[in-house]
Each structure stands twice: as C-alpha cells, then as structure tokens.
Design an enzyme around this catalytic site. Structure first.
Site, PDB file in Angstrom:
ATOM      1  N   HIS A 298      29.985  55.115  25.619  1.00  0.00           N
ATOM      2  CA  HIS A 298      30.094  54.442  24.324  1.00  0.00           C
ATOM      3  C   HIS A 298      29.384  53.094  24.383  1.00  0.00           C
ATOM      4  O   HIS A 298      29.584  52.314  25.333  1.00  0.00           O
ATOM      5  CB  HIS A 298      31.588  54.254  24.030  1.00  0.00           C
ATOM      6  CG  HIS A 298      31.896  53.677  22.689  1.00  0.00           C
ATOM      7  ND1 HIS A 298      31.530  52.398  22.326  1.00  0.00           N
ATOM      8  CD2 HIS A 298      32.549  54.195  21.628  1.00  0.00           C
ATOM      9  CE1 HIS A 298      31.952  52.161  21.096  1.00  0.00           C
ATOM     10  NE2 HIS A 298      32.566  53.223  20.647  1.00  0.00           N
ATOM     11  N   ARG A 346      27.287  56.592  20.400  1.00  0.00           N
ATOM     12  CA  ARG A 346      27.573  57.757  21.252  1.00  0.00           C
ATOM     13  C   ARG A 346      26.645  58.884  20.849  1.00  0.00           C
ATOM     14  O   ARG A 346      26.181  58.924  19.703  1.00  0.00           O
ATOM     15  CB  ARG A 346      29.023  58.246  21.041  1.00  0.00           C
ATOM     16  CG  ARG A 346      30.089  57.267  21.374  1.00  0.00           C
ATOM     17  CD  ARG A 346      31.461  57.910  21.154  1.00  0.00           C
ATOM     18  NE  ARG A 346      32.130  57.441  19.960  1.00  0.00           N
ATOM     19  CZ  ARG A 346      33.160  58.079  19.390  1.00  0.00           C
ATOM     20  NH1 ARG A 346      33.595  59.212  19.895  1.00  0.00           N
ATOM     21  NH2 ARG A 346      33.732  57.581  18.317  1.00  0.00           N
ATOM     22  N   LYS A 349      26.260  60.593  17.161  1.00  0.00           N
ATOM     23  CA  LYS A 349      26.961  59.777  16.150  1.00  0.00           C
ATOM     24  C   LYS A 349      25.934  59.085  15.261  1.00  0.00           C
ATOM     25  O   LYS A 349      24.728  59.237  15.432  1.00  0.00           O
ATOM     26  CB  LYS A 349      27.877  58.759  16.838  1.00  0.00           C
ATOM     27  CG  LYS A 349      29.082  59.410  17.518  1.00  0.00           C
ATOM     28  CD  LYS A 349      30.240  59.674  16.556  1.00  0.00           C
ATOM     29  CE  LYS A 349      30.973  58.390  16.228  1.00  0.00           C
ATOM     30  NZ  LYS A 349      32.067  58.603  15.269  1.00  0.00           N
ATOM     31  N   ASP A 352      24.601  52.561  13.148  1.00  0.00           N
ATOM     32  CA  ASP A 352      25.524  51.543  12.636  1.00  0.00           C
ATOM     33  C   ASP A 352      25.000  50.179  13.105  1.00  0.00           C
ATOM     34  O   ASP A 352      24.750  49.982  14.298  1.00  0.00           O
ATOM     35  CB  ASP A 352      26.928  51.809  13.207  1.00  0.00           C
ATOM     36  CG  ASP A 352      27.962  50.759  12.792  1.00  0.00           C
ATOM     37  OD1 ASP A 352      27.578  49.648  12.389  1.00  0.00           O
ATOM     38  OD2 ASP A 352      29.169  51.065  12.880  1.00  0.00           O
ATOM     39  N   CYS A 354      26.218  47.449  13.859  1.00  0.00           N
ATOM     40  CA  CYS A 354      26.860  46.682  14.930  1.00  0.00           C
ATOM     41  C   CYS A 354      26.291  47.049  16.298  1.00  0.00           C
ATOM     42  O   CYS A 354      26.272  46.233  17.208  1.00  0.00           O
ATOM     43  CB  CYS A 354      28.383  46.831  14.911  1.00  0.00           C
ATOM     44  SG  CYS A 354      29.012  48.414  15.466  1.00  0.00           S
ATOM     45  N   TYR A 355      25.770  48.280  16.425  1.00  0.00           N
ATOM     46  CA  TYR A 355      25.172  48.675  17.705  1.00  0.00           C
ATOM     47  C   TYR A 355      23.807  48.034  17.919  1.00  0.00           C
ATOM     48  O   TYR A 355      23.236  48.157  19.008  1.00  0.00           O
ATOM     49  CB  TYR A 355      25.097  50.205  17.817  1.00  0.00           C
ATOM     50  CG  TYR A 355      26.473  50.814  17.901  1.00  0.00           C
ATOM     51  CD1 TYR A 355      27.247  50.635  19.040  1.00  0.00           C
ATOM     52  CD2 TYR A 355      27.031  51.499  16.837  1.00  0.00           C
ATOM     53  CE1 TYR A 355      28.530  51.132  19.108  1.00  0.00           C
ATOM     54  CE2 TYR A 355      28.320  51.998  16.896  1.00  0.00           C
ATOM     55  CZ  TYR A 355      29.067  51.815  18.035  1.00  0.00           C
ATOM     56  OH  TYR A 355      30.335  52.302  18.099  1.00  0.00           O
ATOM     57  N   ASP A 397      26.924  47.873   8.255  1.00  0.00           N
ATOM     58  CA  ASP A 397      26.838  49.048   9.119  1.00  0.00           C
ATOM     59  C   ASP A 397      25.596  49.853   8.711  1.00  0.00           C
ATOM     60  O   ASP A 397      24.659  50.040   9.486  1.00  0.00           O
ATOM     61  CB  ASP A 397      28.166  49.799   8.957  1.00  0.00           C
ATOM     62  CG  ASP A 397      28.166  51.243   9.401  1.00  0.00           C
ATOM     63  OD1 ASP A 397      27.094  51.820   9.631  1.00  0.00           O
ATOM     64  OD2 ASP A 397      29.267  51.828   9.494  1.00  0.00           O
ATOM     65  N   ASP A 404      30.520  42.576   6.353  1.00  0.00           N
ATOM     66  CA  ASP A 404      31.651  41.835   6.895  1.00  0.00           C
ATOM     67  C   ASP A 404      31.124  40.933   8.011  1.00  0.00           C
ATOM     68  O   ASP A 404      29.970  41.054   8.430  1.00  0.00           O
ATOM     69  CB  ASP A 404      32.755  42.777   7.407  1.00  0.00           C
ATOM     70  CG  ASP A 404      32.231  43.820   8.371  1.00  0.00           C
ATOM     71  OD1 ASP A 404      31.417  43.465   9.233  1.00  0.00           O
ATOM     72  OD2 ASP A 404      32.637  45.000   8.261  1.00  0.00           O
ATOM     73  N   HIS A 407      29.832  42.874  11.275  1.00  0.00           N
ATOM     74  CA  HIS A 407      28.501  43.468  11.239  1.00  0.00           C
ATOM     75  C   HIS A 407      27.410  42.410  11.057  1.00  0.00           C
ATOM     76  O   HIS A 407      26.278  42.594  11.515  1.00  0.00           O
ATOM     77  CB  HIS A 407      28.420  44.533  10.135  1.00  0.00           C
ATOM     78  CG  HIS A 407      29.119  45.802  10.495  1.00  0.00           C
ATOM     79  ND1 HIS A 407      30.430  46.050  10.161  1.00  0.00           N
ATOM     80  CD2 HIS A 407      28.693  46.888  11.201  1.00  0.00           C
ATOM     81  CE1 HIS A 407      30.784  47.244  10.629  1.00  0.00           C
ATOM     82  NE2 HIS A 407      29.750  47.768  11.267  1.00  0.00           N
TER      83      HIS A 407
END
Lengths: 490, 311
Positions: A298, A346, A349, A352, A354-355, A397, A404, A407
């Site tokens: 992850h 992952r 998935k 997003d 944040c990654y 995201d 937010d 993010h």
C-alpha cells in the site's frame, strides 16, 4: 485514503467552509466537456506568445493517446467498472480545460495558488457541528493546512502563536499529543502536532513540546519485534515506525530506550533494535510495502517505511540492506495510473491525488539511494495541475470529489517531489552542520534545482521545496534539529 | 438515557463534575460542537480523569461513538472499561456488528474488535461477519488486515474453508488484489519460508495461470505467479511457454498483456545469450504497450548492459 492519519475515507471529507452547494458541484460537472484539439490550439496560441522555450507541440488528446496502454481485457468486473467511471471523470480534464482555468505556456492550467491559499486559510477556521467526526483529527487539520500554505509560498507566521496555544491542551501529561484536550496521546496526533510546531519554528513553539515525556511515551510504543504501536495497545504498523523516528530525529531525543520502556524486558535497548528487519518483513510478494507483515502492499505505508529507513541511515545503505530494491521499483513504477498520470495506492485501485505524495514522495527517497530518473514526473504534474485542482480552490482526490486540507497538502507535496531534484550528501562531513548526532541521516539532503526535462509547469506553477523525508518546508527540519542539538538535556 | 436529556439533569450522573473542553484563546480549526456532544465529552473527560470504569461509563462511550465513531480515545477507554468490569464480550460483538456496518470505513472499530475477539479466544462467526462487510466494500484495507490477524491468531492457514472463501472472492472479481494478497497470506504466509509441497506449488501455478487467461492485462495474478516462482526458487524460464501465449516477440503487434511482455523481458534477461531479446521486449513496453513507464523500461534496459546487475 488518509492512512497516516488513521482515518479512512469515510470521514466526512472536510470541505471547509464555504461549502459548495450540491447545485454548484453538479453545475460544474455539467460544464465538463471535451475541448477539441483545435479549440485547445486557439487557446494555446495566446499562451504561446510568451513562450520563449521551443517546446515540441503536442495537443492534450495526442498526449493522452501517447500514454495510454493499448490493451484492454474484455472481461468486466467491479474493478473495471469503477476504473471506467474514473477515466470518464478524469479524461475531460486531461483533454481540455472544463474549469476555464488560465493556462500556462504548456497549455495546462496554472497552479492557482491564491485560490488554494484561501481554501487552506478557511481550513484553519471554525467548523460547524457536523464536523464532530474530525474531533480527534484537529492536529491533522492544522498540519495539512500549514504545510499546504507554506508549499504555496504563504507566510504562516501570522498563525504562530495560535498554533502553540491550540496545541497546548492537546499535550498529555504522560507524554505525546492527543487529538484535543483530555484525549489520550496517539502517535498520529503527536506527529501532526510536532510537525506543525516545527513549521512555526519559534523558540516558544519548540519549547512547548515536552521532550522528556515524549521520549518516555515513544518508549512505551516500541515492541519486542522492532516495530511501534500507534498508541498503547494499538495497532502496530509502518506509520508507527516512521512517526517515532521522525520525532526522535527532529527533537534530537536519546536513541536509547527510556528505562521504563516495556521492550527493555525482552532485551531491547534502543529504538532501532530489530527495526530494519521488521520493515523488511513488510515488503510483500508484490514488491511493495504493507502496513504490517502479511498485509497488502500500500502506497501510504510504503512511504512511511521508506521514510523510516531514510532516517535510520543513508538510503543507499538502509534500502539495499533491508529491501529487495528491483522488486520495490517494479511495484512503485506500476502505481502510476495510465493515462491519468497520477498515482494509486494498491494494484488495481483508482488514481487519487493524495498518492501524489504517498507514492510520488517515495521517488526522491529511492533516488537518494541511487535509483534515478525512473518515474514519470511530468505525467504526475499534469494530473495535479489539470485534474486535481478544484474550481473554487483546494485540491482533490479526483475530478468530481470535494477538496479538503488532506488532499490539498499531499497533492502539493507530490508536486514538490515532481518539480525538485535532490541530492543526498550522506557521509560527507561538513563542519558546523546539523545532524551530527544520532539519526542525522535525514539532514544530509541538498536541493539540486528544478527538474527541467520536458517539464509541463511554468515558473508560477512551482511549489516551494518540501523536505522529502520530514514533509515540512525546506529548512525547517534543520532549524529545529539545530535548536535541540544546542539545548542541554531535556 | 432518553434523547434530549443531558447528563447534568440525570441523577445517575449527579456525583460527576464535568470537565469542559479547554481550548485556549482563538483556537485553530475549532469545531462548533452541539451541546449534546460537548456535554458528553465533558463527562468523558471527568470519568477518565477519575479512572472510573463502570456501566454508565460504557453507556457514555456508546453515546459518543454514535455521534463520532472516529474517536480513538473513546474506543480505547471503552475497551479498558470492558476489561475492568468484566463485561459480557459476546454482547459487545453483537453491538459492534451493526455499528461496523453503519460506519463502513471506520477503522477504530476493527482494532477494537480485534481486542475483543482476542479475549474471547474464539473466531466463531467472525468469518461470516467479515464476508458481510466485504460485500459492501471488497477492497477495504482494514477488514482484510483484520482477516489476516484472525487467520494468524487462530491458525486458520490450512483450513480449506479459508481457501475456498478467498477463491470465491477472486472469482467474483479477478482483479481484487486484496483477495490475491490474502490467498498469498494463507498459502505462503504461515510457512515461514519453508518449502512449498509439490502439489501446492502446482495448484497455485495453475490457479494463477487460469486467472490470467481470463483477463491477461490484470497485474494481480501476474504478481502472484511470479511471486510463487520466486518463493519456490525456480528459474523464471518455467513461465516461458505460458508467457509466450500473451506476448511473443515474433508477433510484436499481437501483444495481449503488457505484464507478459514485462515477464518475458525478465525471462530473457536471466539467459545471458538472450539479452537482445530482453531489450526488444522492453522497447516494446517503452514505445508502445506501456509508454507512461518509458523511463523505467529504459532503466531496465540499461541494467542489462551491467553484468553484475540482475533485475
């Protein structure tokens, strides 16, 4: 997902006030139309007037085609269903400019710094009662907002005293910080509080942290197998390992376990005992790194693991010692979504924002270990600029989601990873520099300059350098460490 | 307590002096709590300060969890209270089930559950409940991690039902990487690196191949397949014939899986005489089949020219 915060996606995404109404959100979605290439070119011609760099022309649609994997399986499953929906939401933003943002010389939206600053200032303001679910996450709201603001070049000294007074009642008499007054101490809260106070960087901010009780608290988190729990009796995962080392290193705490640390009973004497091996056990058959041995690889836990190893020693030595690097690189590389350009956390998935940090931020760390120029910085920057900026400010995201502070902070940190080049000077003894004592490795970084090759961001789209290990503004970690090195005793 | 009646009016709480939240002047990111939440928290601070572990304390935590399930302090205090008063832990599980379903992504619930089930010393009913949770969100990281804890705690690695269940999850969505990871965990995780019996090795190789044939451009079973070959310390060339079904350099326009091409590059790289073939596969990835990762494929190409580096 906000794994480091220990709060999963179900948190009512904190859309800080002013809260866009549902009508506004859907109206914005209605405007999402794909611009044809010719429209794009006419928009671009204006931007090109000021362009003195001869950039090879490529239209957004050509770009998307150029990074698309030309193979698609016929079998549809739940995974492909949500992936198709995601692509449908993202593509219009990669191929056009649905929000009518001002474009940079490369035809991408500029980084809308003023709008994001306004958004983050709101995020530091007052929340209505339906944000009670954030009651244990207030340290994070402060950290994400302050870190995001500094990345945007905003001076946060206006908040300095309020940051100190806000955190004062969060500190627990037995050590560490909780999420608020009367809440139990927790490593996640201790991390967010420590980093926030270090961003403020005044003597009163530094001195507000009780380093002696913090040392004892961290001692109670150390486990016989080498890892750290997030709170007494809490879960043991790579977040705990990373956070403990970040705090010990920044606050220059003794590396010896305190006398009352339970792990001493099993023969451990320092915070580092068995730690590297424990991290190594978190590398999975996929090559990535999981929360704890046996779990799925992850992105957020991988960043924490690599961050932890980057504090333990020079990345070139600790990474190669405890991890199978070819397999880690294979897994990290595969986390970049195509054609989106942003990262997912992952296998199989969804992209997003944040990654952008959790995976994007792993790259400077592995580059410091000698594995350079392997990832696609420009594709990530493209995702952040084109798809992750919310119309009214703040970052998201993915298109269609609300912005937010979380993010916003981590998209901007990811942008820093994409835009800046670092060098690691480990082993070079520089007289008078900080980080001479224990856990000094993370103070050996140098900023080499901006990334230039085929970059897609203009000068105004550059964020301030974010420290690759500590995720605070460049220079702040060194200042804090120097302050605590010069202090005698606790 | 009846709704709308606050603790200060409740005779059962008359002996407690609430501790209001201290917030300092001009706090940042302050929340305008409802009176109900604010008061409940003031009573919680008070009972925690007294180290009170009681039935009424338990009710108080339930009240607060209903308003804010993401409150780790309340959960920690609740589990300590359960322990101290010797509460009925079966009743706790019964209460937890709907609470978890109501707050699907909340993770504190899962750690709490782990503490309770550990004390109960029985995994009965847990597998079913997990299955219900995963029906709502089949990649929930905390639920899968909890399942792994359960398998380890109760030694369920070789239980046939566990394998059947996870196989069902993979059948449902062959791209569910969490399910693949769990399969790895139960088949390989309990082994501590011990050799895989021949029959299991064959079963796992066959299963991964079967899954790849359903959807070749799915990285999960490819990672699994290669993981097994590595675990069994076999040369990657045992996968050559299979990999060629999906990517053959003789037919560069008919590639059915970029992951096959990636695997093929590694198979050729293992054989010293085949380095040019490996480069061809990597070139195809960089220029056509996976161009967003061109830098990586080119990096792998460079490694081929360094005799000491084997990827």
């Amino acid at each position: 997902m906000s794994a480091l915060a220990g709060q999963d996606q179900e948190l009512p995404q904190p859309p800080p006030p002013p809260r866009p109404t549902l009508q506004e959100v859907t109206a914005a979605e209605d405007r999402i139309e794909e611009l044809s290439d010719s429209e794009w070119e006419s928009q671009d011609s204006e931007a090109q007037d000021s362009d003195t760099m001869a950039t090879p022309k490529i239209t957004p649609s050509e770009y998307v085609r150029s990074v698309t994997i030309p193979i698609q399986d016929k079998l549809a499953t739940g995974t492909t269903e949500v992936q198709d929906e995601t692509l449908e939401a993202v593509l219009p933003f990669l191929q056009g400019n649905p929000n009518d943002f001002e474009l940079n010389m490369f035809g991408l939206p500029t980084l809308r710094k003023e709008a994001h600053i306004k958004f983050l200032k709101h995020a530091l303001g007052r929340y209505p009662s339906n944000f009670a679910a954030m009651d244990a996450a207030r340290p994070w709201l402060l950290y994400w907002s302050l870190q995001g603001l500094t990345a945007l070049g905003h001076d946060v000294s206006e908040y300095g005293e309020r940051v100190v007074s806000t955190f004062a009642p969060f500190q627990h008499p037995t050590g560490g910080f909780g999420g608020g007054h009367g809440q139990l101490p927790h490593l996640a809260c201790s991390y967010a509080a420590t980093l926030s106070l270090i961003i403020v960087g005044t003597p009163s901010a530094y001195d507000s942290i009780n380093r002696r009780t913090m040392w004892h608290y961290l001692g109670r988190m150390k486990q016989p197998d080498g890892g750290f729990t997030m709170c007494p009796g809490g879960e043991e995962d790579t977040r705990g390992a990373f956070i403990a080392l970040v705090i010990i290193s920044l606050l220059n705490l003794p590396l010896d376990l305190p006398p009352d640390a339970p792990a001493r009973k099993t023969g451990l004497t320092t915070f580092l005992d068995h730690l590297g091996d424990w991290i190594g056990r978190c590398q999975t058959f996929e090559g990535g790194i999981s929360a704890a041995p046996g779990n799925e690889a992850h992105g957020a836990y991988a960043f924490c693991a690599l961050g932890c190893l980057s504090i333990m020693g020079a990345p070139a030595s600790t990474f190669n010692k405890y991890l199978d690097m070819p397999r880690l690189l294979h897994w990290m590389t595969a986390r970049q979504s195509a054609p989106e350009g942003g990262f997912h956390g992952r296998t199989n998935k969804l992209v997003d924002g944040c990654y952008s940090h959790w995976i994007g931020g792993c790259w400077p760390l592995v580059e410091a270990a000698g594995y350079t120029n392997i990832w696609n910085r420009n594709a990530l920057a493209r995702y952040i600029l084109a798809a992750a900026q919310f119309k009214k400010g703040g970052l998201v995201d993915k298109p269609g989601k609300r912005p937010d502070a979380y993010h916003t902070c981590y998209n901007l940190a990811g942008l820093s990873a994409a835009q800046w080049r670092f060098a690691y000077d480990g082993g070079v003894e520089v007289e008078g520099e900080v980080g001479k004592g224990d856990l000094g490795a993370a103070f050996c970084w140098r900023v080499e300059g901006e990334w230039e090759d085929q970059r897609v961001w203009g000068e105004g789209d550059t964020v301030r350098v974010v420290h690759p290990v500590f995720v605070v503004p460049w220079g702040k970690a060194e200042e804090a460490r120097r302050y605590f090195e010069e202090k005698e005793g606790f | 307590m009846a709704p709308g009646i606050f603790y200060h009016d409740d005779p059962a709480w008359s002996d407690v002096e609430p501790i209001p939240q201290e917030d300092g002047e001009h706090p940042l990111a302050a929340i305008a709590y409802t009176d109900e939440y604010s008061e409940a928290m003031s009573y919680l601070r008070a009972v925690m300060a007294q180290n009170e572990y009681s039935e009424r304390g338990l009710e108080l935590t339930e009240h607060i969890i209903n308003m804010n399930p993401a409150h780790y302090t309340v959960w920690l205090y609740r589990s300590k209270t359960l322990e101290e008063i010797g509460a009925d832990l079966h009743a706790e599980i019964k209460w937890l089930n709907p609470t978890a379903l109501k707050h699907l992504k909340n993770y504190q619930i899962w750690h709490h559950r782990q503490i309770i089930v550990n004390k109960l010393d029985s995994s009965e009913g847990e597998a079913d409940f997990i299955a219900t949770m995963l029906e709502q969100d089949n990649k929930n990281y905390h639920v899968w991690s909890y399942r792994q804890w359960l398998v380890k705690r109760f030694g369920l690695f070789s239980k046939p039902e566990e394998l059947q269940w996870v196989e069902g999850m993979i059948e449902e969505d062959v791209r569910n990487n969490s399910a693949w990871n769990h399969r790895w965990f139960i088949v390989m995780g309990g082994r501590d690196g011990k050799e895989l019996p021949e029959a299991i090795l064959k079963r796992e190789l066959d299963y991964a191949k079967y899954a790849i044939r359903k959807a070749p451009q799915n990285q999960s079973p490819w990672n699994y397949l290669r993981g097994i070959v590595r675990y069994a310390k076999l040369p990657l060339s045992v996968l050559k014939a299979f990999t060629l079904e999906f990517a053959d350099l003789a037919r560069p326009d008919e590639v059915f899986s970029s992951h096959a091409l990636d695997t093929l590059a590694d198979i050729y790289a293992e054989e010293n005489s085949q380095k040019e073939e490996a480069k061809k596969a990597l070139d195809l990835l960089a220029t056509k089949y996976d161009p967003i990762r061109a830098n990586y494929w080119n990096y792998r190409k460079k490694l081929l020219d360094q005799p000491e580096a084997v990827s």
